[in-house]
Design a protein around this motif. Structure first.
Motif, PDB file in Angstrom:
ATOM      1  N   ALA A 150      24.936 -62.919 -43.656  1.00  0.00           N
ATOM      2  CA  ALA A 150      23.751 -62.646 -44.472  1.00  0.00           C
ATOM      3  C   ALA A 150      24.084 -61.683 -45.608  1.00  0.00           C
ATOM      4  CB  ALA A 150      22.639 -62.068 -43.600  1.00  0.00           C
ATOM      5  N   LEU A 151      24.961 -60.715 -45.352  1.00  0.00           N
ATOM      6  CA  LEU A 151      25.360 -59.792 -46.410  1.00  0.00           C
ATOM      7  C   LEU A 151      26.186 -60.501 -47.474  1.00  0.00           C
ATOM      8  CD1 LEU A 151      26.276 -56.645 -44.277  1.00  0.00           C
ATOM      9  CD2 LEU A 151      24.207 -57.034 -45.619  1.00  0.00           C
ATOM     10  N   ILE A 152      27.059 -61.415 -47.042  1.00  0.00           N
ATOM     11  CA  ILE A 152      27.826 -62.204 -48.014  1.00  0.00           C
ATOM     12  C   ILE A 152      26.882 -63.088 -48.823  1.00  0.00           C
ATOM     13  CG2 ILE A 152      29.585 -63.986 -48.284  1.00  0.00           C
ATOM     14  CD1 ILE A 152      30.956 -62.880 -45.788  1.00  0.00           C
ATOM     15  N   ALA A 153      25.873 -63.647 -48.169  1.00  0.00           N
ATOM     16  CA  ALA A 153      24.875 -64.453 -48.877  1.00  0.00           C
ATOM     17  C   ALA A 153      24.105 -63.611 -49.885  1.00  0.00           C
ATOM     18  CB  ALA A 153      23.911 -65.078 -47.871  1.00  0.00           C
ATOM     19  N   THR A 154      23.855 -62.349 -49.554  1.00  0.00           N
ATOM     20  CA  THR A 154      23.212 -61.440 -50.509  1.00  0.00           C
ATOM     21  C   THR A 154      24.082 -61.264 -51.740  1.00  0.00           C
ATOM     22  OG1 THR A 154      22.144 -60.257 -48.676  1.00  0.00           O
ATOM     23  CG2 THR A 154      22.224 -59.143 -50.808  1.00  0.00           C
ATOM     24  N   GLY A 155      25.396 -61.154 -51.527  1.00  0.00           N
ATOM     25  CA  GLY A 155      26.315 -61.074 -52.649  1.00  0.00           C
ATOM     26  C   GLY A 155      26.281 -62.331 -53.507  1.00  0.00           C
ATOM     27  N   ALA A 156      26.122 -63.489 -52.862  1.00  0.00           N
ATOM     28  CA  ALA A 156      26.026 -64.744 -53.610  1.00  0.00           C
ATOM     29  C   ALA A 156      24.767 -64.765 -54.470  1.00  0.00           C
ATOM     30  CB  ALA A 156      26.034 -65.923 -52.643  1.00  0.00           C
ATOM     31  N   VAL A 157      23.666 -64.276 -53.918  1.00  0.00           N
ATOM     32  CA  VAL A 157      22.418 -64.203 -54.687  1.00  0.00           C
ATOM     33  C   VAL A 157      22.588 -63.266 -55.883  1.00  0.00           C
ATOM     34  CG1 VAL A 157      20.002 -63.480 -54.617  1.00  0.00           C
ATOM     35  CG2 VAL A 157      20.975 -64.756 -52.700  1.00  0.00           C
ATOM     36  N   LEU A 158      23.255 -62.150 -55.667  1.00  0.00           N
ATOM     37  CA  LEU A 158      23.504 -61.205 -56.762  1.00  0.00           C
ATOM     38  C   LEU A 158      24.361 -61.859 -57.842  1.00  0.00           C
ATOM     39  CD1 LEU A 158      23.276 -58.306 -57.856  1.00  0.00           C
ATOM     40  CD2 LEU A 158      25.311 -57.737 -56.518  1.00  0.00           C
ATOM     41  N   LEU A 159      25.372 -62.626 -57.435  1.00  0.00           N
ATOM     42  CA  LEU A 159      26.218 -63.333 -58.401  1.00  0.00           C
ATOM     43  C   LEU A 159      25.397 -64.310 -59.222  1.00  0.00           C
ATOM     44  CD1 LEU A 159      29.051 -64.129 -59.495  1.00  0.00           C
ATOM     45  CD2 LEU A 159      29.160 -65.798 -57.644  1.00  0.00           C
ATOM     46  N   VAL A 160      24.495 -65.043 -58.575  1.00  0.00           N
ATOM     47  CA  VAL A 160      23.638 -65.991 -59.285  1.00  0.00           C
ATOM     48  C   VAL A 160      22.749 -65.260 -60.293  1.00  0.00           C
ATOM     49  CG1 VAL A 160      21.750 -67.639 -59.016  1.00  0.00           C
ATOM     50  CG2 VAL A 160      23.694 -67.701 -57.442  1.00  0.00           C
ATOM     51  N   PHE A 161      22.235 -64.094 -59.909  1.00  0.00           N
ATOM     52  CA  PHE A 161      21.435 -63.280 -60.828  1.00  0.00           C
ATOM     53  C   PHE A 161      22.229 -62.963 -62.090  1.00  0.00           C
ATOM     54  CE2 PHE A 161      18.170 -62.997 -57.868  1.00  0.00           C
ATOM     55  CZ  PHE A 161      17.149 -62.145 -58.287  1.00  0.00           C
ATOM     56  N   ILE A 162      23.457 -62.483 -61.909  1.00  0.00           N
ATOM     57  CA  ILE A 162      24.287 -62.112 -63.054  1.00  0.00           C
ATOM     58  C   ILE A 162      24.579 -63.328 -63.930  1.00  0.00           C
ATOM     59  CG2 ILE A 162      26.516 -61.194 -63.760  1.00  0.00           C
ATOM     60  CD1 ILE A 162      24.696 -59.090 -62.627  1.00  0.00           C
ATOM     61  N   LEU A 163      24.897 -64.459 -63.302  1.00  0.00           N
ATOM     62  CA  LEU A 163      25.172 -65.674 -64.062  1.00  0.00           C
ATOM     63  C   LEU A 163      23.953 -66.120 -64.853  1.00  0.00           C
ATOM     64  CD1 LEU A 163      27.284 -67.735 -61.480  1.00  0.00           C
ATOM     65  CD2 LEU A 163      28.117 -66.529 -63.512  1.00  0.00           C
ATOM     66  N   MET A 164      22.775 -66.028 -64.247  1.00  0.00           N
ATOM     67  CA  MET A 164      21.536 -66.421 -64.938  1.00  0.00           C
ATOM     68  C   MET A 164      21.282 -65.527 -66.148  1.00  0.00           C
ATOM     69  SD  MET A 164      19.047 -67.215 -61.674  1.00  0.00           S
ATOM     70  CE  MET A 164      17.578 -67.254 -62.707  1.00  0.00           C
ATOM     71  N   ILE A 165      21.517 -64.234 -65.998  1.00  0.00           N
ATOM     72  CA  ILE A 165      21.317 -63.302 -67.109  1.00  0.00           C
ATOM     73  C   ILE A 165      22.260 -63.637 -68.257  1.00  0.00           C
ATOM     74  CG2 ILE A 165      21.577 -60.891 -67.821  1.00  0.00           C
ATOM     75  CD1 ILE A 165      20.654 -60.131 -64.975  1.00  0.00           C
ATOM     76  N   ASN A 166      23.527 -63.889 -67.942  1.00  0.00           N
ATOM     77  CA  ASN A 166      24.498 -64.197 -68.984  1.00  0.00           C
ATOM     78  C   ASN A 166      24.219 -65.543 -69.644  1.00  0.00           C
ATOM     79  OD1 ASN A 166      26.959 -62.165 -69.142  1.00  0.00           O
ATOM     80  ND2 ASN A 166      26.347 -62.262 -67.011  1.00  0.00           N
ATOM     81  N   LEU A 167      23.800 -66.540 -68.863  1.00  0.00           N
ATOM     82  CA  LEU A 167      23.460 -67.844 -69.444  1.00  0.00           C
ATOM     83  C   LEU A 167      22.234 -67.740 -70.339  1.00  0.00           C
ATOM     84  CD1 LEU A 167      24.061 -70.203 -66.362  1.00  0.00           C
ATOM     85  CD2 LEU A 167      25.430 -70.060 -68.462  1.00  0.00           C
TER      86      LEU A 167
END
Length: 277
Positions: free
Chosen positions: A250-267
């Motif tokens: 679940a903590l690794i999945a939280t990191g994946a969600v954070l990565l998606v957030f960053i990618l969305m901001i940059n896109l």
């Protein structure tokens, strides 16, 4: 000989770029490969919108909405505080600062970037927390200070890149110095200022240690700027040391969600700059 040297250097540059791209791809692959199964096993809506984070209970609950909300609150507050100060500082450095003072102020701002986040955390505990408590507001103020070097550096570069003819043309039309800067030069540098905002958001949303030390670290929905909250990064760091099984996933999945957030901001930033262009 020169042609061979040029081809060799071109290969070196290509390999360097390929390593950078490969590193990003491997990070994305690892987080998504390890995190997505947990998200779908829990249920995307239950995982992303659940408000109960109780990984050690029976049965465990893995709802990360409080951490998502905490990250958004603290990042938004940091940008709200840091962006105006950073942009105005960049305007001062680029168009108002005397040369003698510039040699003191600019290195001082750059020095902020080299201070470890744990030192910022100690500063926050000593100078901010006594007045605002371990709260969202404390984290916003501290992160607003921490993003200043990035915002100032990128904004100043953008302002200096604006052709001088823009400024002189505004003066020729009768505008004063500061009116020319704020109505002509600053709007012309908006893409660079937006880049500074995006980098500031990335810096704020990814910060961990300083936030842990001042934000209160309460895994609950934010109810007030003067109450504590926990960010996604803080949640990972605090619990990863003893997490096992589903908890670790679940903590690794939280990191994946954070990565998606960053990618969305940059896109979103890339789309916005292309549209303006």
């Amino acid at each position: 000989m020169n042609n061979k040297l040029e081809r060799g250097m071109s290969t070196v540059f290509f390999l360097s770029a390929a390593v950078s791209v490969l590193a990003v791809a491997l990070i994305c692959f690892f987080l998504l490969a390890k995190g997505l199964p947990m998200i779908f096993r829990t249920g995307p809506l239950a995982f992303l919108l659940g408000t109960d984070w109780s990984p050690t209970d029976t049965p465990p609950a893995f709802g990360i909405l409080p951490m998502i909300a905490g990250s958004v609150y603290i990042t938004f507050g940091a940008i709200l505080i840091g962006m105006p100060v950073g942009v105005l500082t960049a305007v001062f450095l680029a168009h108002a600062c005397p040369k003698g003072m510039y040699g003191v102020v600019k290195p001082g701002i750059d020095l902020l970037a080299g201070i470890p986040s744990v030192v910022y955390g100690f500063f926050g505990m000593a100078a901010i927390v006594p007045y605002t408590g371990n709260s969202i507001l404390s984290a916003c103020i501290l992160l607003g200070i921490m993003i200043l070097p990035t915002v100032v550096a990128v904004s100043e570069s953008a302002l200096r890149a604006v052709p001088e003819q823009y400024y002189k043309g505004a003066l020729a039309l009768g505008a004063g110095h500061y009116r020319s800067v704020f109505t002509v030069v600053l709007p012309a540098a908006r893409s660079g200022v937006l880049a500074a905002a995006v980098l500031g958001i990335g810096r704020a949303i990814g910060e961990t240690m300083a936030v842990i030390m001042v934000a209160g670290n309460q895994a609950r929905m934010p109810v007030s700027w003067l109450k504590g909250a926990r960010t996604m990064t803080a949640n990972i760091v605090i619990e990863m040391g003893y997490a096992e099984g589903q908890h670790r996933e679940a903590l690794i999945a939280t990191g994946a969600v954070l990565l998606v957030f960053i990618l969305m901001i940059n896109l979103a930033f890339s789309a916005l700059t292309r549209r303006k262009a």
